[in-house]
Write a protein that holds these residues in place. Structure first.
Motif, PDB file in Angstrom:
ATOM      1  N   ASP A  87     -30.096  -6.426  -7.802  1.00 27.76           N
ATOM      2  CA  ASP A  87     -30.603  -7.667  -7.819  1.00 27.76           C
ATOM      3  C   ASP A  87     -31.945  -7.875  -7.446  1.00 27.76           C
ATOM      4  O   ASP A  87     -32.651  -7.188  -6.900  1.00 27.76           O
ATOM      5  N   ALA A  88     -32.540  -8.880  -8.140  1.00 26.76           N
ATOM      6  CA  ALA A  88     -33.962  -9.389  -7.975  1.00 26.76           C
ATOM      7  C   ALA A  88     -33.938 -10.854  -7.958  1.00 26.76           C
ATOM      8  O   ALA A  88     -32.982 -11.396  -8.779  1.00 26.76           O
ATOM      9  N   SER A  89     -34.987 -11.489  -7.460  1.00 27.98           N
ATOM     10  CA  SER A  89     -34.632 -13.031  -7.341  1.00 27.98           C
ATOM     11  C   SER A  89     -36.136 -13.789  -7.272  1.00 27.98           C
ATOM     12  O   SER A  89     -36.989 -12.941  -7.024  1.00 27.98           O
ATOM     13  N   VAL A  90     -36.379 -14.920  -7.464  1.00 31.70           N
ATOM     14  CA  VAL A  90     -37.401 -15.746  -7.353  1.00 31.70           C
ATOM     15  C   VAL A  90     -37.138 -16.959  -6.604  1.00 31.70           C
ATOM     16  O   VAL A  90     -36.101 -17.437  -6.881  1.00 31.70           O
ATOM     17  N   PHE A  91     -38.103 -17.550  -5.747  1.00 33.91           N
ATOM     18  CA  PHE A  91     -37.821 -19.182  -5.115  1.00 33.91           C
ATOM     19  C   PHE A  91     -38.537 -19.774  -5.987  1.00 33.91           C
ATOM     20  O   PHE A  91     -39.894 -19.694  -6.226  1.00 33.91           O
ATOM     21  N   PHE A  92     -38.010 -20.989  -6.119  1.00 35.47           N
ATOM     22  CA  PHE A  92     -38.817 -22.443  -6.570  1.00 35.47           C
ATOM     23  C   PHE A  92     -38.841 -23.544  -5.564  1.00 35.47           C
ATOM     24  O   PHE A  92     -37.695 -23.550  -5.190  1.00 35.47           O
ATOM     25  N   ASN A  93     -39.829 -24.226  -5.396  1.00 40.50           N
ATOM     26  CA  ASN A  93     -39.899 -25.331  -4.625  1.00 40.50           C
ATOM     27  C   ASN A  93     -40.228 -26.621  -5.145  1.00 40.50           C
ATOM     28  O   ASN A  93     -40.253 -27.662  -4.674  1.00 40.50           O
ATOM     29  N   ASP A  94     -40.333 -26.474  -6.583  1.00 36.66           N
ATOM     30  CA  ASP A  94     -40.789 -27.404  -7.393  1.00 36.66           C
ATOM     31  C   ASP A  94     -40.432 -27.163  -8.831  1.00 36.66           C
ATOM     32  O   ASP A  94     -40.756 -26.083  -9.330  1.00 36.66           O
ATOM     33  N   LYS A  95     -40.096 -28.209  -9.635  1.00 37.17           N
ATOM     34  CA  LYS A  95     -39.572 -27.722 -11.009  1.00 37.17           C
ATOM     35  C   LYS A  95     -40.803 -27.483 -11.850  1.00 37.17           C
ATOM     36  O   LYS A  95     -40.585 -26.586 -12.898  1.00 37.17           O
ATOM     37  N   THR A  96     -41.751 -28.034 -11.618  1.00 36.10           N
ATOM     38  CA  THR A  96     -43.173 -27.302 -12.257  1.00 36.10           C
ATOM     39  C   THR A  96     -43.420 -25.929 -12.051  1.00 36.10           C
ATOM     40  O   THR A  96     -44.149 -25.302 -12.863  1.00 36.10           O
ATOM     41  N   GLU A  97     -42.814 -25.210 -11.109  1.00 37.93           N
ATOM     42  CA  GLU A  97     -42.943 -23.745 -10.870  1.00 37.93           C
ATOM     43  C   GLU A  97     -42.145 -22.949 -11.635  1.00 37.93           C
ATOM     44  O   GLU A  97     -42.209 -21.774 -11.708  1.00 37.93           O
ATOM     45  N   ILE A  98     -41.260 -23.420 -12.196  1.00 36.55           N
ATOM     46  CA  ILE A  98     -40.188 -22.925 -13.305  1.00 36.55           C
ATOM     47  C   ILE A  98     -40.984 -22.697 -14.558  1.00 36.55           C
ATOM     48  O   ILE A  98     -41.252 -23.588 -15.314  1.00 36.55           O
TER      49      ILE A  98
END
Length: 131
Positions: A87-98
């Motif tokens: 597995d691998a992942s990424v974190f987002f804290n705002d819609k603009t980061e996607i």
């Protein structure tokens, strides 16, 4: 079509998290046309032929988008934490980061590169690459 339970999960998040979850679920569902989706272990997850592919969850660091076979994607922006699984992942804290381009690329790779999590119990914890 997105499972109503996933829409309920998204609706229960705070405003900014709701926006991220709605965007993620929409893009994932469009890109993984042959997938099944449901709440699995309390989080939205998409499956191909019963194998978990991608999901997201609310965590302290933000909304975590996780690809079960993401370690094999060799993508710099995806974080690999463990040694044992793929597995691998990424974190987002705002819609603009996607970044939709990155997300669509990772989703395409998730179809092409898969490890067999569906049968991990039968194989006593051993992961085997399917594709």
């Amino acid at each position: 079509m997105i499972n109503p339970d996933i829409l309920d999960y998204n609706d229960k998040q705070s405003d900014s998290d709701q926006e991220m979850c709605a965007l993620l679920s929409k893009i994932i569902d469009l890109e993984l046309k042959d997938s099944e989706n449901k709440i699995w272990h309390a989080h939205p997850v998409w499956f191909l032929e019963g194998n978990p592919i991608v999901g997201y969850s609310k965590q302290k660091k933000g909304i975590r988008l996780m690809f079960w076979s993401g370690k094999s994607f060799n993508e710099e922006k995806l974080n690999v934490e463990g040694e044992k699984f793929q597995d691998a992942s990424v974190f987002f804290n705002d819609k603009t980061e996607i970044d939709e381009v990155d997300l669509k690329c990772w989703l395409a790779k998730s179809i092409e590169i898969q490890w067999d999590y569906k049968n991990i119990v039968k194989r006593k914890g051993e992961l085997v690459r399917l594709k």
